[in-house]
Scaffold this motif. Structure first.
Motif, PDB file in Angstrom:
ATOM      1  N   GLU A   1       2.271   9.665  -6.532  1.00 16.64           N
ATOM      2  CA  GLU A   1       2.397  11.127  -6.490  1.00 16.64           C
ATOM      3  C   GLU A   1       3.359  11.658  -7.560  1.00 16.64           C
ATOM      4  O   GLU A   1       3.000  12.539  -8.342  1.00 16.64           O
ATOM      5  CB  GLU A   1       2.793  11.592  -5.088  1.00 16.64           C
ATOM      6  N   PRO A   2       4.603  11.146  -7.635  1.00 15.35           N
ATOM      7  CA  PRO A   2       5.471  11.613  -8.727  1.00 15.35           C
ATOM      8  C   PRO A   2       4.939  11.223 -10.105  1.00 15.35           C
ATOM      9  O   PRO A   2       5.174  11.930 -11.086  1.00 15.35           O
ATOM     10  CB  PRO A   2       6.823  10.953  -8.436  1.00 15.35           C
TER      11      PRO A   2
ATOM     12  N   GLU B   1       0.827  -1.206   0.000  1.00 16.31           N
ATOM     13  CA  GLU B   1       0.000   0.000   0.000  1.00 16.31           C
ATOM     14  C   GLU B   1       0.863   1.258   0.000  1.00 16.31           C
ATOM     15  O   GLU B   1       0.626   2.192  -0.779  1.00 16.31           O
ATOM     16  CB  GLU B   1      -0.939  -0.010   1.205  1.00 16.31           C
ATOM     17  N   GLU B   2       1.876   1.299   0.849  1.00 16.01           N
ATOM     18  CA  GLU B   2       2.733   2.484   0.909  1.00 16.01           C
ATOM     19  C   GLU B   2       3.576   2.626  -0.355  1.00 16.01           C
ATOM     20  O   GLU B   2       3.864   3.737  -0.796  1.00 16.01           O
ATOM     21  CB  GLU B   2       3.623   2.434   2.157  1.00 16.01           C
ATOM     22  N   ASP B   3       3.988   1.508  -0.937  1.00  9.66           N
ATOM     23  CA  ASP B   3       4.722   1.566  -2.209  1.00  9.66           C
ATOM     24  C   ASP B   3       3.846   2.198  -3.287  1.00  9.66           C
ATOM     25  O   ASP B   3       4.316   3.010  -4.092  1.00  9.66           O
ATOM     26  CB  ASP B   3       5.138   0.159  -2.658  1.00  9.66           C
ATOM     27  N   PHE B   4       2.577   1.816  -3.300  1.00 11.58           N
ATOM     28  CA  PHE B   4       1.646   2.360  -4.284  1.00 11.58           C
ATOM     29  C   PHE B   4       1.452   3.863  -4.068  1.00 11.58           C
ATOM     30  O   PHE B   4       1.530   4.657  -5.016  1.00 11.58           O
ATOM     31  CB  PHE B   4       0.302   1.629  -4.180  1.00 11.58           C
ATOM     32  N   LEU B   5       1.227   4.273  -2.824  1.00 12.64           N
ATOM     33  CA  LEU B   5       1.002   5.692  -2.523  1.00 12.64           C
ATOM     34  C   LEU B   5       2.249   6.524  -2.842  1.00 12.64           C
ATOM     35  O   LEU B   5       2.152   7.642  -3.353  1.00 12.64           O
ATOM     36  CB  LEU B   5       0.611   5.867  -1.054  1.00 12.64           C
TER      37      LEU B   5
ATOM     38  N   GLY C   1      -4.720  10.053   7.318  1.00 14.82           N
ATOM     39  CA  GLY C   1      -4.577   9.893   5.879  1.00 14.82           C
ATOM     40  C   GLY C   1      -3.318  10.517   5.320  1.00 14.82           C
ATOM     41  O   GLY C   1      -2.800  10.062   4.292  1.00 14.82           O
ATOM     42  N   SER C   2      -2.784  11.532   5.992  1.00 17.43           N
ATOM     43  CA  SER C   2      -1.640  12.265   5.440  1.00 17.43           C
ATOM     44  C   SER C   2      -0.303  11.895   6.077  1.00 17.43           C
ATOM     45  O   SER C   2       0.749  12.123   5.482  1.00 17.43           O
ATOM     46  CB  SER C   2      -1.866  13.770   5.596  1.00 17.43           C
ATOM     47  N   ASP C   3      -0.347  11.331   7.276  1.00 17.90           N
ATOM     48  CA  ASP C   3       0.892  11.023   8.005  1.00 17.90           C
ATOM     49  C   ASP C   3       1.087   9.516   8.052  1.00 17.90           C
ATOM     50  O   ASP C   3       0.441   8.808   8.829  1.00 17.90           O
ATOM     51  CB  ASP C   3       0.797  11.613   9.424  1.00 17.90           C
ATOM     52  N   LYS C   4       2.010   9.010   7.236  1.00 16.30           N
ATOM     53  CA  LYS C   4       2.228   7.565   7.112  1.00 16.30           C
ATOM     54  C   LYS C   4       2.602   6.922   8.448  1.00 16.30           C
ATOM     55  O   LYS C   4       2.048   5.900   8.848  1.00 16.30           O
ATOM     56  CB  LYS C   4       3.327   7.301   6.082  1.00 16.30           C
ATOM     57  N   ASP C   5       3.545   7.523   9.160  1.00 17.21           N
ATOM     58  CA  ASP C   5       4.008   6.930  10.423  1.00 17.21           C
ATOM     59  C   ASP C   5       2.891   6.924  11.468  1.00 17.21           C
ATOM     60  O   ASP C   5       2.723   5.943  12.204  1.00 17.21           O
ATOM     61  CB  ASP C   5       5.229   7.692  10.952  1.00 17.21           C
TER      62      ASP C   5
ATOM     63  N   GLN D   1      -5.461   5.678   1.881  1.00 16.81           N
ATOM     64  CA  GLN D   1      -6.112   6.531   0.897  1.00 16.81           C
ATOM     65  C   GLN D   1      -7.619   6.601   1.139  1.00 16.81           C
ATOM     66  O   GLN D   1      -8.239   7.660   1.004  1.00 16.81           O
ATOM     67  CB  GLN D   1      -5.829   6.007  -0.514  1.00 16.81           C
ATOM     68  N   PHE D   2      -8.227   5.472   1.524  1.00 12.63           N
ATOM     69  CA  PHE D   2      -9.663   5.451   1.795  1.00 12.63           C
ATOM     70  C   PHE D   2      -9.987   6.291   3.031  1.00 12.63           C
ATOM     71  O   PHE D   2     -11.014   6.977   3.089  1.00 12.63           O
ATOM     72  CB  PHE D   2     -10.136   4.010   1.968  1.00 12.63           C
ATOM     73  N   VAL D   3      -9.089   6.255   4.017  1.00 16.94           N
ATOM     74  CA  VAL D   3      -9.259   7.083   5.213  1.00 16.94           C
ATOM     75  C   VAL D   3      -9.306   8.560   4.816  1.00 16.94           C
ATOM     76  O   VAL D   3     -10.142   9.324   5.303  1.00 16.94           O
ATOM     77  CB  VAL D   3      -8.125   6.812   6.227  1.00 16.94           C
TER      78      VAL D   3
END
Length: 692
Positions: free
Chosen positions: A214-215, A206-210, A400-404, A378-380
């Motif tokens: 963006e780039p 999921e994090e790899d996809f997010l 939703g914006s802060d991964k950690d 992303q759904f959050v």
């Protein structure tokens, strides 16, 4: 010569037809069907006469961005849908999502250069395409592709984006996206941004996809001159109340997967779009200890046209537990409306409703949605706008914006979406969330695949399943995290055997199925072909590594070899390494191995590894090392090597140990030993059936 009368002509004609039929059998008629051929169109599948020309389809529907997906478990399809929504809401792209198997690709060379194609491609097993991407993959990467005939860059007009879903515990990590990207580059196509790669093995998919998207969006905006705008939720589906219908109305779907099941006329071929409702003829626990238990289940396929081969997989179509369905409907404020009938309509022509309608909220949530899956960040973010109060909204925005922060708050608790919403709002209902957003944001409930633990030679019309029931206590949570399918099977087993059930959880499943059609203990299934196969010559030696439920397919292998021996066939050495915790606790099929030993004699040997019997933990890879000399000899006799079970640790270590064995026994360097193992993999002498 007397003229032929009418009777003579009829007789001669019949003889001629019979002769013609005999010599054309297998060519024009009586052709054996591939039991795995996917020829059943699903409820939302291609309509008769639907164009398979993607360029034509995009022109007709006014689209300038198509997102193709190659998906096995639904994740790639989910990512494709998310990209389509985001492209439209953030950049005003006219997007559509497309299943790779629904289109032809000979005309990719005519793809307009003012449009973009995105490819979200999962790699399945040992570097294979997913079932729905086989034809596409062979066409694009095969030697006979039409693009290779051109001297000009055949795909010079194609602008594309690529993201792959893989697992680094497999040798051919993300080979699907890598090979397609390589082929596209070869034919002159222009990739926008990097080819992204998600890693399920590291748990970072999921994090790899997010991180990739963006780039990618930035590069695409530059390439196509797109202007980003404030993203506003725009529904893809419309929800229409059907007050003229009730849950008892015959045309209302209450969980049936397609129209044939609704009308009671379901027939084969049974596959990933059309399950067979199979009777369970036997179910028992192989072991039951404090923190886990293991099931053995036999399903009868004799009344279907299903068939399987030893080493194949069976797919179980689970339903969500009633407790989870109640929790989900309750937090959305839909509990009182659960049996209301609704129709779900696509609001744009290329969108597909992921389940048949008209139906009810209860049926959608119970039979069609992955409500128990881990939460998507992303759904959050999407749901933040519909929070019941400002405090909850602020928390959702931060999550939703802060991964950690998201990982800290959600991962240890193994929250599903209902659990997270209840936690964030302190139980206040989220009644403002459009149900369309829920349909779009949650994956479709997927079948779960299990290695078949029986031999098709021994029991061709009965399939064995071996599964450990997932049941995990989580700190800070009153109730354990439970696996969806294994607890469904446990509930069926409890019902079949009349077990006293001290827990209410198992009782909350709708075991009778929609309209009580699963009565008598039935489970929806289909069979998936696997390349995990015994050698065609039974005299070849086999070495099998299968700790825990990894032993499942090897029960089928040994069962088959015992039968072959009883039938008089010469059977090669059959060496099985099995591992578990303690012999008195979880030694699966202990008595059966003794029976197979009687049939196979010295041709069968079971080597056990009990990890908790002594102070020093002993695993299958340790026992494999001990048998290094014999293993090398068997491999030198063209023996086959099989591994089934945990990919991340066991399978990797077994691979390393085997390379060391070959290095030591053959007097070559460790690097050469590793090369030999790679060569074994390439030639199918080394086969894996592993999972994360």
């Amino acid at each position: 010569m007397a003229e032929l009368d009418t009777l003579d002509i009829i007789v001669l004609g019949a003889i001629l037809l019979g002769t013609l039929a005999y010599f054309t059998k297998g060519t024009y008629w009586g052709v054996t069907k591939d039991p795995y051929a996917n020829v059943f169109a699903n409820a939302n599948g291609a309509k008769a006469g639907k164009s398979r020309n993607i360029v034509e389809k995009m022109e007709e529907s006014g689209k300038n961005c198509v997102i193709f997906y190659g998906s096995q478990t639904g994740t790639a399809e989910d990512y494709a849908s998310r990209l389509a929504k985001e492209g439209k809401s953030r950049f005003g792209l006219e997007t559509m999502v497309a299943d790779l198997e629904e289109y032809d690709f000979e005309n990719l060379d005519t793809f307009p250069n003012d449009k973009v194609a995105m490819f979200i491609l999962a790699t399945y097993g040992e570097g294979e395409p997913t079932d729905n991407a086989v034809d596409f993959y062979e066409f694009v990467t095969g030697e006979d592709t039409a693009f290779s005939e051109s001297n000009e860059p055949a795909l010079g007009n194609l602008n594309y984006v690529a993201f792959g879903l893989g697992n680094n515990t497999y040798e051919h990590y993300n080979s699907m996206v890598r090979n397609v990207d390589k082929a596209f580059t070869k034919f002159g196509a222009h990739r926008i941004g990097e080819a992204g790669e998600g890693d399920d093995g590291a748990g970072t998919m999921e994090e790899d996809f997010l991180a990739w998207k963006e780039p990618m969006w930035s590069a695409l905006a530059d390439k196509m001159g797109l202007q980003e705008r404030e993203a506003v939720y725009e529904p893809v589906f419309g929800i229409v109340d059907r007050d003229n219908l009730s849950a008892e109305s015959p045309e209302v779907y209450l969980g049936e997967p397609n129209k044939m099941h609704l009308e009671g006329t379901a027939k084969g071929p049974f596959n990933a779009h059309n399950p067979y409702i199979a009777p369970i003829v036997e179910s028992r626990e192989l072991f039951s200890v404090k923190d886990r238990n293991c099931l053995h289940v036999e399903v009868d396929i004799s009344a279907s046209n299903l068939s399987y081969q030893t080493g194949d997989h069976i797919a179980i179509w689970p339903t969500n537990a009633g407790d989870e369905v109640d929790r989900f409907l309750d937090i959305l404020g839909l509990k009182e409306k659960r049996h209301n009938v609704i129709s779900v309509k696509a609001l744009e022509p290329t969108a597909k409703v992921p389940f048949p309608t008209p139906t009810t909220y209860d049926a959608i949530v119970r039979y069609h949605m992955e409500i128990c899956a881990p939460v998507s960040r992303q759904f959050v973010s999407t749901l933040a706008a519909f929070a019941p109060n400002e405090e909850a909204k602020a928390e959702m925005v931060k999550l939703g914006s802060d991964k950690d922060y998201f990982h800290e708050k959600t991962i240890p608790q193994l929250f599903n979406i209902a659990g997270l919403l209840a936690q964030v709002s302190n139980g206040e209902k989220w009644t403002s969330i459009p149900f369309s957003a829920v349909i779009e944001g949650l994956n479709k409930l997927q079948p779960r695949y299990y290695s078949i633990s029986s031999s098709s030679l021994v029991q061709p019309k009965k399939i064995s399943i071996t599964a450990v029931v997932e049941n995990q206590m989580v700190p800070g949570r009153e109730e354990p995290f439970r696996g969806v399918a294994t607890n469904y099977l446990l509930a069926l087993k409890q019902k079949q055997n009349g077990d006293p059930n001290p827990e209410a959880f198992g009782k909350t499943y709708e075991l009778l199925g929609p309209r009580n059609k699963y009565d008598g203990i039935h489970v929806p299934v289909h069979v998936r072909h696997s390349n995990f196969k015994l050698p065609s010559d039974p005299s070849k030696p086999v070495i099998m590594i299968g700790p825990g439920t990894g032993v499942a397919p090897f029960r089928g292998f040994v069962q088959e070899r015992a039968k072959q021996a009883q039938n008089g066939a010469p059977v090669g050495k059959t060496l099985l390494f099995f591992g578990c915790r303690k012999p008195e606790e979880d030694f699966m099929y202990e008595k059966e191995w003794e029976e197979y030993k009687e049939a196979l004699g010295d041709k069968f040997e079971l080597v056990t590894a009990f990890s908790r019997q002594t102070k020093k933990k002993v695993y299958v890879q340790h026992r494999l090392q001990e048998y290094g000399k014999e293993v090398n000899e068997l491999l030198s006799q063209k023996g086959f090597f099989y591994v089934c079970g945990d990919a991340a640790n066991m399978a990797r270590e077994v691979n390393a140990v085997l390379a060391k064995i070959i290095s030591t026994e053959r007097g070559v360097t460790e690097a050469k030993g590793e090369d030999i193992v790679k060569s074994m993999r390439s030639s199918n002498q080394y086969q894996e059936d592993v999972w994360s």
